[in-house]
Structures are given as structure tokens and as C-alpha cells.
Design an enzyme around this catalytic site. Structure first.
Site, PDB file in Angstrom:
ATOM      1  N   GLU A  84      26.536 -76.467  10.575  1.00 55.54           N
ATOM      2  CA  GLU A  84      26.659 -75.451   9.423  1.00 55.54           C
ATOM      3  C   GLU A  84      26.842 -74.558  11.142  1.00 55.54           C
ATOM      4  OE1 GLU A  84      28.328 -74.088   7.961  1.00 55.54           O
ATOM      5  OE2 GLU A  84      27.793 -73.886   6.525  1.00 55.54           O
ATOM      6  N   ASP A 136      21.782 -69.020   5.338  1.00 53.91           N
ATOM      7  CA  ASP A 136      21.384 -67.648   4.648  1.00 53.91           C
ATOM      8  C   ASP A 136      20.877 -68.002   3.373  1.00 53.91           C
ATOM      9  OD1 ASP A 136      22.106 -65.265   4.100  1.00 53.91           O
ATOM     10  OD2 ASP A 136      23.888 -65.078   3.212  1.00 53.91           O
ATOM     11  N   ASP A 140      33.396 -66.107   9.830  1.00 49.95           N
ATOM     12  CA  ASP A 140      34.302 -65.233   8.694  1.00 49.95           C
ATOM     13  C   ASP A 140      34.064 -63.847   8.352  1.00 49.95           C
ATOM     14  OD1 ASP A 140      33.817 -66.797   7.406  1.00 49.95           O
ATOM     15  OD2 ASP A 140      36.271 -65.871   5.788  1.00 49.95           O
TER      16      ASP A 140
HETATM   17  P1  IMP Z   1      24.316 -69.829   1.991  1.00 53.24           P
HETATM   18  O1  IMP Z   1      24.685 -70.785   1.293  1.00 53.24           O
HETATM   19  O2  IMP Z   1      24.017 -68.808   1.178  1.00 53.24           O
HETATM   20  O3  IMP Z   1      23.418 -70.395   3.089  1.00 53.24           O
HETATM   21  O4  IMP Z   1      25.927 -70.015   3.593  1.00 53.24           O
HETATM   22  C1  IMP Z   1      26.396 -70.131   4.110  1.00 53.24           C
HETATM   23  C2  IMP Z   1      27.642 -70.069   4.242  1.00 53.24           C
HETATM   24  O5  IMP Z   1      27.550 -68.460   4.114  1.00 53.24           O
HETATM   25  C3  IMP Z   1      28.255 -70.441   5.830  1.00 53.24           C
HETATM   26  O6  IMP Z   1      28.648 -70.954   5.847  1.00 53.24           O
HETATM   27  C4  IMP Z   1      29.127 -68.888   5.731  1.00 53.24           C
HETATM   28  O7  IMP Z   1      30.373 -68.853   5.129  1.00 53.24           O
HETATM   29  C5  IMP Z   1      28.842 -67.578   5.143  1.00 53.24           C
HETATM   30  N1  IMP Z   1      27.778 -66.375   5.461  1.00 53.24           N
HETATM   31  C6  IMP Z   1      26.049 -66.688   5.475  1.00 53.24           C
HETATM   32  N2  IMP Z   1      25.955 -65.451   6.102  1.00 53.24           N
HETATM   33  C7  IMP Z   1      26.901 -64.434   7.214  1.00 53.24           C
HETATM   34  C8  IMP Z   1      27.467 -64.198   7.738  1.00 53.24           C
HETATM   35  O8  IMP Z   1      26.905 -63.416   8.223  1.00 53.24           O
HETATM   36  N3  IMP Z   1      28.802 -63.855   8.254  1.00 53.24           N
HETATM   37  C9  IMP Z   1      29.660 -64.645   8.130  1.00 53.24           C
HETATM   38  N4  IMP Z   1      29.500 -66.203   7.184  1.00 53.24           N
HETATM   39  C10 IMP Z   1      28.285 -65.279   6.707  1.00 53.24           C
HETATM   40 MG    MG Z   2      30.616 -71.000   5.810  1.00 55.30          MG
END
Ligand code: IMP
Ligand code: MG
Length: 181
Positions: free
Chosen positions: A101, A105, A161
Site C-alpha cells: 500500500e 493513515d 494523489d
Molecule cells: P487509511 O485507510 O486512512 O489508512 O488511508 C489509506 C488511504 O488513504 C491511502 O491508500 C491513500 O489513498 C489515502 N491517504 C491517506 N493519507 C494520504 C496522503 O497524505 N496523501 C494521499 N493519500 C492519502
Molecule cells: Mg490509496
């Protein structure tokens, strides 16, 4: 010429740093999985560039596939709901999966996708993320392989992105604030 570079405030991780670190991770995976015939699973679309570089530097017997999931609606924070838009067709029973991945985040995406893969019969699911942004974690997730830990800022490039743009930037950067307005 009008290029995406004009929208970048600063470079956070350069192309050279990315290449060096991706090679190190690939070496580590090659050692850990030498005889395990792992299945690399890339989460589309953010992982595409990292995934391609990682695989080209990892010369062990392995397979690859992709999944497409969404949890974002063009914004900069997670909705918490993860939808699987494209799933792997092959039988996953007994497979050792390396889930690749772009960024970890909140953890919602990888938490849900790894559970889904285990439910489908995988023997193991290990996480390989280019970037880790621990500040906003909501789920208990500990990746086996991490490229860089980043601060709580929205980053773009090298696959990542903003509103589906800037994925083709060859480095990781931070956008100028006016782009979000
Ligand atoms: P999570 O589910 O919150 O861990 O987010 C994961 C997804 O959020 C990643 O695959 C990204 O697509 C998007 N994402 C989280 N932070 C960023 C960032 O700083 N820039 C771009 N995409 C992000
Ligand atoms: Mg993503």
C-alpha cells in the site's frame, strides 16, 4: 511549460531516497520470502509506482495481483468505510500474501483488506507500506515493512494523489495550500 511541479510547495522524499529505500525493502522481503512463493497484492491505485519498483528489485519466485478499494471521496481524510471495488479472482488458500500500500493513515483500509484476505483462506498477510503516518491511526496495525514515517501532512506523488492528480510526480511532495482551496 505548465507542469504538476508548479503546484508543489516542497519535496519531502526525493527520487534518490525513494529508490534507495525501496531496494532495501525488496532485499529484506527477498530474504524473508525466498522459499515461500509469496503473492504480492497491490492496492490500487496509490501503490502502483511503489509496487512496480518493489517487484523489479525483488528477484524471488512470486506472483502478483491487485485489489481496488475506496474509502476517500476526493478529500483528504478517511471516511472509515472501505469498499472493495475489485477483488482477486485466484484461490488464496494457503498463500503467503504481501499486501502493498502507498500509505498507512487511519489504518481502516489495511485493517479491512487484511481481514478480508485472511477470511479468504490466506496462510499469512504481511503489510508493506511505503509511508506510515502514525498521527491519525484508528486501528491497531503494525506493518512488517515500512519505507518512511511521515508527519501529519497531506502528501502527493509516487502514486499518491490529491483528487486523482499528482500520482505521476516522481517524488513525494507537499502541495501548495492554495491547491486545496
Ligand atoms: P487509511 O485507510 O486512512 O489508512 O488511508 C489509506 C488511504 O488513504 C491511502 O491508500 C491513500 O489513498 C489515502 N491517504 C491517506 N493519507 C494520504 C496522503 O497524505 N496523501 C494521499 N493519500 C492519502
Ligand atoms: Mg490509496
Amino acid at each position: 511549460m505548465k507542469t504538476i511541479e508548479n503546484d508543489i510547495l516542497k519535496v519531502l522524499i526525493s527520487e534518490e531516497e525513494l529508490t534507495k529505500r525501496v531496494k532495501e525493502i525488496a532485499d529484506q522481503i527477498a530474504q524473508d520470502y525466498e522459499d515461500k512463493d509469496p503473492l504480492f497484492v497491490g492496492v490500487l491505485r496509490g501503490s502502483f509506482m511503489f509496487f512496480a519498483d518493489l517487484m523489479r528489485y525483488c528477484p524471488i519466485h512470486s506472483g502478483l495481483d491487485f485489489m481496488a478499494v475506496s474509502s476517500y471521496n476526493n478529500g483528504t481524510s478517511s471516511s472509515g468505510v472501505v469498499k472493495i471495488n475489485y477483488d482477486i479472482r485466484a484461490d488464496l488458500t494457503g498463500r503467503n500474501i504481501i499486501l502493498v500500500e502507498d500509505i498507512l493513515d487511519s489504518g481502516n483500509t489495511l485493517y479491512n483488506v487484511s481481514r478480508h484476505l485472511m477470511d479468504r483462506g490466506a496462510a499469512s498477510v504481511k503489510l508493506c507500506v511505503l509511508l506510515d503516518k502514525p498521527a491519525r491511526r484508528e486501528k491497531p496495525i503494525h506493518p512488517e515493512y515500512t519505507g518512511f514515517t511521515v508527519p501529519d501532512e497531506f502528501v502527493v506523488g509516487y502514486g499518491l494523489d490529491y483528487a486523482d492528480r499528482y500520482r505521476n510526480l516522481p517524488y513525494i511532495g507537499i502541495l501548495k495550500p492554495e491547491i486545496y482551496e
